[in-house]
Design a protein around this motif. Structure first.
Motif, PDB file in Angstrom:
ATOM      1  N   ILE A  66      82.315   2.814  26.629  1.00  0.00           N
ATOM      2  CA  ILE A  66      82.175   2.359  25.244  1.00  0.00           C
ATOM      3  C   ILE A  66      81.887   3.554  24.327  1.00  0.00           C
ATOM      4  N   GLU A  70      84.147   4.620  21.157  1.00  0.00           N
ATOM      5  CA  GLU A  70      83.581   4.720  19.809  1.00  0.00           C
ATOM      6  C   GLU A  70      83.753   6.135  19.240  1.00  0.00           C
ATOM      7  N   PRO A  75      83.052   2.599  15.517  1.00  0.00           N
ATOM      8  CA  PRO A  75      82.231   1.521  16.089  1.00  0.00           C
ATOM      9  C   PRO A  75      83.061   0.283  16.433  1.00  0.00           C
ATOM     10  N   VAL A  76      82.757  -0.284  17.582  1.00  0.00           N
ATOM     11  CA  VAL A  76      83.460  -1.502  18.010  1.00  0.00           C
ATOM     12  C   VAL A  76      82.826  -2.701  17.308  1.00  0.00           C
ATOM     13  N   GLU A  77      83.634  -3.421  16.551  1.00  0.00           N
ATOM     14  CA  GLU A  77      83.115  -4.589  15.820  1.00  0.00           C
ATOM     15  C   GLU A  77      83.537  -5.907  16.452  1.00  0.00           C
ATOM     16  N   LEU A  79      84.450  -7.541  20.197  1.00  0.00           N
ATOM     17  CA  LEU A  79      84.507  -7.377  21.659  1.00  0.00           C
ATOM     18  C   LEU A  79      85.106  -8.635  22.263  1.00  0.00           C
ATOM     19  N   THR A 114      78.636  -6.380  26.734  1.00  0.00           N
ATOM     20  CA  THR A 114      78.038  -6.830  25.469  1.00  0.00           C
ATOM     21  C   THR A 114      76.741  -6.072  25.179  1.00  0.00           C
ATOM     22  N   LEU A 117      76.864  -2.765  23.283  1.00  0.00           N
ATOM     23  CA  LEU A 117      77.421  -2.884  21.927  1.00  0.00           C
ATOM     24  C   LEU A 117      76.511  -3.648  20.976  1.00  0.00           C
ATOM     25  N   TRP A 118      75.595  -4.407  21.537  1.00  0.00           N
ATOM     26  CA  TRP A 118      74.769  -5.324  20.748  1.00  0.00           C
ATOM     27  C   TRP A 118      73.924  -4.610  19.678  1.00  0.00           C
ATOM     28  N   MET A 121      76.024  -3.663  16.653  1.00  0.00           N
ATOM     29  CA  MET A 121      76.442  -4.851  15.882  1.00  0.00           C
ATOM     30  C   MET A 121      75.273  -5.376  15.049  1.00  0.00           C
ATOM     31  N   GLY A 127      79.456  -8.589  13.750  1.00  0.00           N
ATOM     32  CA  GLY A 127      80.029  -8.483  15.102  1.00  0.00           C
ATOM     33  C   GLY A 127      80.740  -9.765  15.480  1.00  0.00           C
TER      34      GLY A 127
END
Ligand code: CAA
Length: 240
Positions: A66, A70, A75-77, A79, A114, A117-118, A121, A127
């Motif tokens: 991840i 990124e 940033p991953v918005e 998933l 998750t 990434l939490w 977000m 997210g």
């Protein structure tokens, strides 16, 4: 700037259709895969979607992977926890390994992806977490005590996390596909598959795109009031 979406198991089967649909909807997409280098290279060549190799069953590999996505894309918005495996066997023949492998990928894999990434977000107050469960997590399936347990777990995980994400602008939803025409379903013995298809009221297997369209909707701003939901897409095979 376009949002970044990360799709696990995103280079084959339902995951590939999800990656492509999100790309077509304007997202910058990263797709993960665990084993098939050849399929992933072909997928990238055909679609221009970047692929990354790691196992969702490995927490540290997820955190490292991840971080790399990124660094490359931002940033991953969104998933999409799609990666999944089957190790079907009637319970009296099921080994501990068959149980554990399915739990590690299909349930712990969702945690492993998750969790890293939490915090981001939550900080960004936006997210979308979209989990791909299964009809067999809802109704159970002969030969799938492991898979049905893990997929039912994904539904519980979704409902709990939706409550935690709500105030932070994060929605968490789960899609339960029915039998979809992918390699996984084609691996079911033909006679068994035919008898399953005969129980689907629409009279056919689903297409990967049937599921991808649900994902695009849940990822969109229009779906901001939908959280903790289970979307059933199974041709009427099981009514919840
Ligand atoms: N209900 C009741 N009995 C069943 C049954 C069912 N659904 N399926 C099989 N049986 C019975 C058989 O009739 C047989 O009984 P007899 O010995 O009296 O004839 C017995 O169970 C053993 O069956 P098999 O010979 O098929 O046993 P096996 O060990 O060779 O294989 C199996 C068992 C691996 C579970 C095989 O039946 C199978 O692959 N079934 C399909 C499972 C399935 O639907 N998997 C879904 C994969 S796709 C997916 O998971 C995606 C998704 O999310 C939907």
């Amino acid at each position: 700037m376009s949002r970044v979406a990360l799709v696990t198991g995103g280079s084959r089967g339902i995951g590939a259709a999800i990656s492509i649909a999100l790309k077509n909807a304007g997202y910058t997409v990263a797709a993960t895969y665990a084993g098939n280098d050849e399929a992933a290279a072909k997928f990238t060549e055909e679609t221009g979607i970047k692929t990354y190799k790691w196992s969702v069953a490995d927490y540290d590999a997820c955190a490292e992977g991840i971080a790399k996505v990124e660094a490359d894309l931002g940033p991953v918005e969104v998933l999409v926890n799609n990666a999944g495996i089957t190790r079907d066997a009637p319970f009296h023949k099921m080994s501990r390994e068959q149980w554990q492998e399915v739990m590690d990928t299909n349930l712990s894999g969702v945690f492993n992806m998750t969790h890293p990434l939490w915090p981001g977000m939550r900080e960004r107050k936006f997210g979308r977490v979209i989990n791909i469960s299964s009809i067999n997590g809802q109704k159970g399936q002969f030969g799938q005590a492991n898979y049905s347990a893990a997929k039912a777990g994904d539904i519980g995980f979704t409902k709990a996390l939706a409550q935690e994400g709500a105030r932070a602008g994060i929605t968490v939803n789960v899609i339960c596909p029915g039998y979809v025409a992918t390699e996984m379903v084609m691996a079911v013995p033909e006679k068994v598959r035919e008898s399953i298809i005969s129980t689907i009221p629409v009279g056919r297997l689903g297409e990967p795109e049937d599921i991808a369209r649900c994902v695009v909707f849940l990822a969109s701003d229009d779906a901001g009031f939908i959280t903790g939901s289970t979307i059933t897409a199974n041709g009427g095979q099981y009514l919840t």
